[in-house]
Design a protein around this motif. Structure first.
Motif, PDB file in Angstrom:
ATOM      1  N   GLY A 138      24.066  33.008  48.402  1.00  0.00           N
ATOM      2  CA  GLY A 138      22.750  33.525  48.070  1.00  0.00           C
ATOM      3  C   GLY A 138      22.681  34.780  47.229  1.00  0.00           C
ATOM      4  O   GLY A 138      21.631  35.416  47.166  1.00  0.00           O
ATOM      5  N   PHE A 139      23.766  35.171  46.565  1.00  0.00           N
ATOM      6  CA  PHE A 139      23.665  36.340  45.690  1.00  0.00           C
ATOM      7  C   PHE A 139      23.990  35.949  44.261  1.00  0.00           C
ATOM      8  O   PHE A 139      24.543  34.878  43.990  1.00  0.00           O
ATOM      9  N   GLU A 140      23.614  36.834  43.340  1.00  0.00           N
ATOM     10  CA  GLU A 140      23.780  36.565  41.911  1.00  0.00           C
ATOM     11  C   GLU A 140      25.259  36.538  41.530  1.00  0.00           C
ATOM     12  O   GLU A 140      26.071  37.304  42.065  1.00  0.00           O
ATOM     13  N   PHE A 141      25.582  35.687  40.549  1.00  0.00           N
ATOM     14  CA  PHE A 141      26.961  35.601  40.085  1.00  0.00           C
ATOM     15  C   PHE A 141      27.401  36.913  39.458  1.00  0.00           C
ATOM     16  O   PHE A 141      28.552  37.333  39.621  1.00  0.00           O
ATOM     17  N   VAL A 142      26.493  37.593  38.755  1.00  0.00           N
ATOM     18  CA  VAL A 142      26.847  38.844  38.081  1.00  0.00           C
ATOM     19  C   VAL A 142      27.368  39.870  39.086  1.00  0.00           C
ATOM     20  O   VAL A 142      28.367  40.556  38.836  1.00  0.00           O
ATOM     21  N   SER A 143      26.718  39.982  40.239  1.00  0.00           N
ATOM     22  CA  SER A 143      27.119  40.967  41.242  1.00  0.00           C
ATOM     23  C   SER A 143      28.474  40.623  41.850  1.00  0.00           C
ATOM     24  O   SER A 143      29.151  41.491  42.418  1.00  0.00           O
ATOM     25  N   PHE A 144      28.885  39.372  41.746  1.00  0.00           N
ATOM     26  CA  PHE A 144      30.191  38.954  42.241  1.00  0.00           C
ATOM     27  C   PHE A 144      31.253  39.075  41.150  1.00  0.00           C
ATOM     28  O   PHE A 144      32.402  39.445  41.424  1.00  0.00           O
ATOM     29  N   ALA A 145      30.880  38.775  39.920  1.00  0.00           N
ATOM     30  CA  ALA A 145      31.847  38.711  38.825  1.00  0.00           C
ATOM     31  C   ALA A 145      32.288  40.094  38.359  1.00  0.00           C
ATOM     32  O   ALA A 145      33.477  40.305  38.081  1.00  0.00           O
ATOM     33  N   VAL A 146      31.348  41.041  38.250  1.00  0.00           N
ATOM     34  CA  VAL A 146      31.694  42.351  37.700  1.00  0.00           C
ATOM     35  C   VAL A 146      32.785  43.054  38.523  1.00  0.00           C
ATOM     36  O   VAL A 146      33.768  43.555  37.952  1.00  0.00           O
ATOM     37  N   PRO A 147      32.698  43.122  39.860  1.00  0.00           N
ATOM     38  CA  PRO A 147      33.800  43.734  40.620  1.00  0.00           C
ATOM     39  C   PRO A 147      35.120  42.997  40.444  1.00  0.00           C
ATOM     40  O   PRO A 147      36.191  43.617  40.437  1.00  0.00           O
ATOM     41  N   SER A 148      35.074  41.673  40.291  1.00  0.00           N
ATOM     42  CA  SER A 148      36.291  40.888  40.092  1.00  0.00           C
ATOM     43  C   SER A 148      36.930  41.229  38.752  1.00  0.00           C
ATOM     44  O   SER A 148      38.154  41.416  38.658  1.00  0.00           O
ATOM     45  N   ILE A 149      36.124  41.320  37.713  1.00  0.00           N
ATOM     46  CA  ILE A 149      36.622  41.680  36.375  1.00  0.00           C
ATOM     47  C   ILE A 149      37.174  43.097  36.393  1.00  0.00           C
ATOM     48  O   ILE A 149      38.266  43.376  35.872  1.00  0.00           O
ATOM     49  N   LEU A 150      36.425  44.018  37.006  1.00  0.00           N
ATOM     50  CA  LEU A 150      36.834  45.419  37.070  1.00  0.00           C
ATOM     51  C   LEU A 150      38.149  45.563  37.830  1.00  0.00           C
ATOM     52  O   LEU A 150      39.054  46.301  37.410  1.00  0.00           O
ATOM     53  N   GLY A 151      38.271  44.838  38.943  1.00  0.00           N
ATOM     54  CA  GLY A 151      39.494  44.910  39.732  1.00  0.00           C
ATOM     55  C   GLY A 151      40.705  44.403  38.976  1.00  0.00           C
ATOM     56  O   GLY A 151      41.792  44.983  39.065  1.00  0.00           O
ATOM     57  N   GLU A 152      40.530  43.348  38.199  1.00  0.00           N
ATOM     58  CA  GLU A 152      41.640  42.786  37.432  1.00  0.00           C
ATOM     59  C   GLU A 152      42.111  43.773  36.364  1.00  0.00           C
ATOM     60  O   GLU A 152      43.315  43.943  36.135  1.00  0.00           O
ATOM     61  N   ILE A 153      41.165  44.440  35.708  1.00  0.00           N
ATOM     62  CA  ILE A 153      41.517  45.416  34.670  1.00  0.00           C
ATOM     63  C   ILE A 153      42.211  46.627  35.286  1.00  0.00           C
ATOM     64  O   ILE A 153      43.206  47.127  34.753  1.00  0.00           O
ATOM     65  N   LYS A 154      41.713  47.083  36.432  1.00  0.00           N
ATOM     66  CA  LYS A 154      42.338  48.236  37.087  1.00  0.00           C
ATOM     67  C   LYS A 154      43.752  47.900  37.537  1.00  0.00           C
ATOM     68  O   LYS A 154      44.660  48.744  37.440  1.00  0.00           O
ATOM     69  N   ARG A 155      43.968  46.689  38.028  1.00  0.00           N
ATOM     70  CA  ARG A 155      45.320  46.285  38.415  1.00  0.00           C
ATOM     71  C   ARG A 155      46.238  46.254  37.205  1.00  0.00           C
ATOM     72  O   ARG A 155      47.417  46.596  37.291  1.00  0.00           O
ATOM     73  N   HIS A 156      45.680  45.830  36.073  1.00  0.00           N
ATOM     74  CA  HIS A 156      46.463  45.802  34.838  1.00  0.00           C
ATOM     75  C   HIS A 156      46.943  47.201  34.475  1.00  0.00           C
ATOM     76  O   HIS A 156      48.120  47.407  34.155  1.00  0.00           O
ATOM     77  N   PHE A 157      46.045  48.188  34.546  1.00  0.00           N
ATOM     78  CA  PHE A 157      46.426  49.554  34.219  1.00  0.00           C
ATOM     79  C   PHE A 157      47.405  50.106  35.248  1.00  0.00           C
ATOM     80  O   PHE A 157      48.347  50.827  34.896  1.00  0.00           O
ATOM     81  N   ARG A 158      47.198  49.774  36.498  1.00  0.00           N
ATOM     82  CA  ARG A 158      48.087  50.275  37.548  1.00  0.00           C
ATOM     83  C   ARG A 158      49.507  49.749  37.367  1.00  0.00           C
ATOM     84  O   ARG A 158      50.479  50.463  37.580  1.00  0.00           O
TER      85      ARG A 158
END
Length: 284
Positions: free
Chosen positions: A102-122
């Motif tokens: 019941g929640f928007e895809f955007v609110s689910f996708a943005v943290p997933s994208i952000l987490g993947e990029i942060k892991r890349h930098f880490r």
């Protein structure tokens, strides 16, 4: 591109979206709901399923570019590389998204994208290999240092950082040492600095000056080579060398100290230095 020109006919109960990556974000949100609803009933791996999934990816690439833009000035890697990593996060979000929650895809996708990029930098930003536990503790150490500085009004001590993080002082010191491997300077950077503490720039890079010979190295080599030669001198010869070059006494003072004439000191000194010189030349 407007939705009217992006949608062309139907396929498996879904609109046919041409140039899905050009769909406006507002239209993409509405279309994504429709595609996610239909995706649940499609057999995974089927042509229809692949079409729906690929279209969802293309329509939502604007989310990746939005998140990646926040890392534009990080200085590690090109923006295109960050977008590729973010796209992986988007794909994972699409595969994991549950429309029934019941929640928007955007609110689910943005943290997933952000987490993947942060892991890349880490995982890739460090100039040398450092254990992951130290990388993660470094991030906590940075936050702890900022927090304690705001409270104390000064740089916190290692003991204070260890207490705040609930770790040992040895672990804090290990992280501080490991943090030196986060970034490496470029050998192409301009050489600067001077002996009086001021800075200046010239046209030479660090690579140009790092290979310059150390003027003290020749002295070190000569002293190292002299040690066995000095050991072969008799006691009087070694004493004269010590008084002349160790204590910087004049030949007259040496003569007075040893009970011999200045002329005798001069002859002994010349003879001894000649022997040492021959020994050094033979060593080379």
């Amino acid at each position: 591109m407007r939705r009217e020109s992006a949608v062309q006919g139907d396929i498996v109960g879904l609109p046919r979206v041409a140039e899905a990556d050009q769909v406006a974000p507002k239209d993409a949100r509405e279309l994504s709901k429709l595609f996610f609803d239909r995706l649940q009933s499609l057999e995974e791996g089927s042509p229809d399923h692949l079409y729906a999934r690929n279209t969802l990816i293309e329509m939502n690439l604007s989310l990746v570019h939005y998140v990646a833009g926040r890392f534009r000035n990080r200085g590690n890697g090109q923006l295109e590389d960050i977008v590729q990593v973010g796209t992986v996060g988007l794909i994972k979000a699409i595969d994991r998204f549950d429309v029934n929650r019941g929640f928007e895809f955007v609110s689910f996708a943005v943290p997933s994208i952000l987490g993947e990029i942060k892991r890349h930098f880490r995982d890739t930003s460090w100039a040398v290999h450092v254990p992951r536990r130290l990388k993660e503790l470094r991030a906590e150490l940075v936050r702890s240092r900022e927090r304690l500085f705001a409270v104390l009004g000064r740089e916190p001590t290692v003991h204070e950082l260890a207490d705040d993080l609930a770790v040992t002082e040895e672990q804090v010191l290990e992280v501080i040492v490991a943090a030196n491997g986060y970034a490496a300077g470029s050998l192409d950077a301009q050489h600067g600095g001077s002996e009086d503490g001021t800075t200046h720039r010239d046209n030479r890079s660090l690579a140009d000056v790092m290979g310059e010979p150390d003027p003290a190295i020749e002295v070190f080599e000569n002293v190292h080579a002299l040690a066995p030669l000095l050991a072969r001198l008799d006691e009087r010869e070694r004493r004269i060398i010590e008084l002349r070059f160790g204590q910087e006494m004049t030949q007259a003072d040496i003569g007075a100290a040893m009970g011999i004439s200045q002329m005798h000191v001069s002859r002994l000194l010349s003879k001894t230095l000649a022997r040492l010189r021959r020994g050094l030349l033979a060593h080379e």
